[in-house]
Design a protein around this motif. Structure first.
Motif, mmCIF file in Angstrom:
data_model
loop_
_atom_site.group_PDB
_atom_site.id
_atom_site.type_symbol
_atom_site.label_atom_id
_atom_site.label_comp_id
_atom_site.label_asym_id
_atom_site.label_seq_id
_atom_site.Cartn_x
_atom_site.Cartn_y
_atom_site.Cartn_z
ATOM 1 N N ILE A 187 -8.446 -2.817 4.479
ATOM 2 C CA ILE A 187 -7.576 -3.828 3.860
ATOM 3 C C ILE A 187 -6.413 -3.178 3.104
ATOM 4 O O ILE A 187 -5.832 -3.783 2.212
ATOM 5 C CB ILE A 187 -8.358 -4.744 2.901
ATOM 6 C CG1 ILE A 187 -9.062 -3.911 1.814
ATOM 7 C CG2 ILE A 187 -9.353 -5.596 3.665
ATOM 8 C CD1 ILE A 187 -9.658 -4.761 0.696
ATOM 9 N N SER A 188 -6.072 -1.950 3.484
ATOM 10 C CA SER A 188 -5.045 -1.194 2.757
ATOM 11 C C SER A 188 -3.732 -1.958 2.631
ATOM 12 O O SER A 188 -3.172 -2.463 3.606
ATOM 13 C CB SER A 188 -4.789 0.150 3.444
ATOM 14 O OG SER A 188 -5.841 1.050 3.193
ATOM 15 N N SER A 189 -3.245 -1.995 1.393
ATOM 16 C CA SER A 189 -1.943 -2.565 1.058
ATOM 17 C C SER A 189 -0.883 -1.471 1.191
ATOM 18 O O SER A 189 -1.214 -0.295 1.359
ATOM 19 C CB SER A 189 -1.968 -3.052 -0.387
ATOM 20 O OG SER A 189 -2.173 -1.943 -1.259
ATOM 21 N N PRO A 190 0.399 -1.823 1.101
ATOM 22 C CA PRO A 190 1.433 -0.778 1.118
ATOM 23 C C PRO A 190 1.224 0.292 0.051
ATOM 24 O O PRO A 190 1.430 1.479 0.318
ATOM 25 C CB PRO A 190 2.719 -1.579 0.866
ATOM 26 C CG PRO A 190 2.444 -2.925 1.459
ATOM 27 C CD PRO A 190 1.004 -3.182 1.165
ATOM 28 N N GLU A 191 0.774 -0.097 -1.146
ATOM 29 C CA GLU A 191 0.523 0.874 -2.205
ATOM 30 C C GLU A 191 -0.579 1.852 -1.790
ATOM 31 O O GLU A 191 -0.475 3.070 -2.019
ATOM 32 C CB GLU A 191 0.112 0.152 -3.495
ATOM 33 C CG GLU A 191 -0.254 1.058 -4.659
ATOM 34 C CD GLU A 191 0.921 1.787 -5.268
ATOM 35 O OE1 GLU A 191 0.682 2.701 -6.078
ATOM 36 O OE2 GLU A 191 2.082 1.462 -4.943
ATOM 37 N N ALA A 192 -1.638 1.335 -1.179
ATOM 38 C CA ALA A 192 -2.736 2.198 -0.718
ATOM 39 C C ALA A 192 -2.264 3.136 0.388
ATOM 40 O O ALA A 192 -2.629 4.317 0.418
ATOM 41 C CB ALA A 192 -3.904 1.342 -0.235
ATOM 42 N N ILE A 193 -1.443 2.624 1.303
ATOM 43 C CA ILE A 193 -0.911 3.460 2.387
ATOM 44 C C ILE A 193 -0.063 4.589 1.810
ATOM 45 O O ILE A 193 -0.184 5.757 2.219
ATOM 46 C CB ILE A 193 -0.062 2.616 3.369
ATOM 47 C CG1 ILE A 193 -0.921 1.538 4.062
ATOM 48 C CG2 ILE A 193 0.645 3.511 4.384
ATOM 49 C CD1 ILE A 193 -1.913 2.049 5.066
ATOM 50 N N LYS A 194 0.782 4.262 0.854
ATOM 51 C CA LYS A 194 1.610 5.290 0.208
ATOM 52 C C LYS A 194 0.727 6.391 -0.380
ATOM 53 O O LYS A 194 0.962 7.588 -0.150
ATOM 54 C CB LYS A 194 2.469 4.681 -0.905
ATOM 55 C CG LYS A 194 3.320 5.712 -1.655
ATOM 56 C CD LYS A 194 3.887 5.162 -2.950
ATOM 57 C CE LYS A 194 2.843 5.222 -4.066
ATOM 58 N NZ LYS A 194 3.406 4.898 -5.387
ATOM 59 N N ASN A 195 -0.285 6.014 -1.127
ATOM 60 C CA ASN A 195 -1.143 7.000 -1.776
ATOM 61 C C ASN A 195 -1.993 7.779 -0.773
ATOM 62 O O ASN A 195 -2.351 8.934 -1.015
ATOM 63 C CB ASN A 195 -2.014 6.327 -2.834
ATOM 64 C CG ASN A 195 -1.203 5.938 -4.055
ATOM 65 O OD1 ASN A 195 -0.304 6.670 -4.466
ATOM 66 N ND2 ASN A 195 -1.496 4.790 -4.646
ATOM 67 N N MET A 196 -2.303 7.150 0.363
ATOM 68 C CA MET A 196 -3.014 7.852 1.430
ATOM 69 C C MET A 196 -2.135 8.982 1.987
ATOM 70 O O MET A 196 -2.609 10.103 2.209
ATOM 71 C CB MET A 196 -3.399 6.864 2.531
ATOM 72 C CG MET A 196 -4.154 7.458 3.694
ATOM 73 S SD MET A 196 -4.819 6.194 4.809
ATOM 74 C CE MET A 196 -3.300 5.528 5.518
ATOM 75 N N VAL A 197 -0.876 8.689 2.185
ATOM 76 C CA VAL A 197 0.065 9.701 2.679
ATOM 77 C C VAL A 197 0.222 10.833 1.662
ATOM 78 O O VAL A 197 0.221 12.017 2.021
ATOM 79 C CB VAL A 197 1.435 9.066 2.982
ATOM 80 C CG1 VAL A 197 2.491 10.140 3.257
ATOM 81 C CG2 VAL A 197 1.340 8.108 4.162
#
Length: 312
Positions: A282-292
């Motif tokens: 359920i990753s949000s844009p914020e989660a995607i950013k932090n994943m990168v």
């Protein structure tokens, strides 16, 4: 440095992934390039709709997607042009230095072991998560789902992996490693814990501090918590619910806010030959950013090389 991101993975892909990539781009340095893997036309349209030039990114077009419910091994084999399969091929060929996805977790695990493969000496790769501490700071819990059943020697290796991760990515000096158990006494626990304890007690590979119970998870005495993936996944899912429950109850609290998965981006797969991070479905844009950004930190810290040296 080139960081690969699966644009098609996750419940809210591709939009959430692309928006997250935009935010990650802002935080990366000039010599760090984000490679977006997935449907190029759709991705470019989302970028342009948000006033962002596609020139900021590199693209690798793919035509297939591995769904969240698909069988991991079959999907990797039967969908060679999926974003996950192509991402791992790029990683294997060193065309990217890290790969992350909020897609099918099983496919990410299988892809890791089929393509970049497990580091020699590592019996089973492990997945980690962050544990917030009451007085600030964090701990690391592993395994959180890659290995539901484990043997004692595997848990000892998790201690090594977790300790190196804590040192390299989170700058912890001589991290304290504990075994999750139902009691602090040496003889407590199931057969797995009873057999693991003496091995951890004898090892010189990490700083073992004994057993800890579930109630000790958020206290200050331990930095790395080791358990099998069955136990770890239950702890992870329970902990994730704390943030949701406080929100539903209308409570605002700094400690419980740190249970928000978005802050940590994803779970690294430790023990494979390249940095791989799996995000929440359920990753949000914020989660995607932090994943990168977590992927970037794993590359910069030379974590994989340090693990290789430890297992030589």
């Amino acid at each position: 440095m080139k960081i690969g991101l699966d644009i098609m993975g996750g419940d809210y892909a591709p939009k959430a992934a692309v928006l997250g990539a935009i935010e990650a781009y802002k935080a990366l340095s000039a010599d760090q390039k984000l490679v977006l893997i997935g449907d190029k036309e759709v991705t470019v349209n989302i970028l342009q709709e948000n006033g962002v030039s596609p020139d900021h990114f590199e693209f690798v077009h793919t035509t297939e997607v591995i769904g969240m419910g698909e069988h991991p091994t079959k999907a990797i084999v039967q969908k060679p042009d999926s974003s996950i399969s192509v991402g791992f091929q790029l990683l294997k060929n060193n065309q990217i230095q890290a790969f992350s996805s909020a897609g099918n977790t099983g496919a990410m695990l299988v892809g890791s072991m089929f393509s970049v493969k497990t580091i020699p000496g590592v019996v089973r790769p492990a997945m980690t998560t962050i544990v917030p501490k009451l007085k600030g700071g964090l701990g690391i819990l592993l395994d959180v789902g890659a290995n539901a059943d484990c043997k004692p020697d595997v848990l000892v290796q998790f201690g090594v992996l977790g300790s190196l991760f804590a040192q390299s990515v989170y700058d912890m000096s001589n991290p304290r490693v504990a075994l999750i158990n139902i009691g602090e006494e040496e003889e407590k626990g199931n057969l797995l814990c009873q057999a693991t304890y003496p091995l951890m007690k004898e090892t010189k590979l990490f700083n073992f501090v004994g057993n800890v119970e579930g109630r000790d998870l958020f206290s200050e005495g331990t930095d790395v918590y080791v358990c099998d993936g069955f136990t770890g996944n239950i702890i992870l899912k329970l902990a994730e619910s704390f943030y949701v429950i406080t929100r539903k109850k209308g409570l605002k609290d700094e400690f419980f806010d740190r249970f928000n998965y978005e802050q940590y981006g994803g779970s690294p797969i430790l023990g494979v030959n390249a940095p791989v991070v799996v995000g929440h479905g359920i990753s949000s844009p914020e989660a995607i950013k932090n994943m990168v950004l977590l992927s970037r930190n794993m590359v910069e810290s030379n974590l994989v090389d340090k693990i290789k040296q430890a297992f030589q």
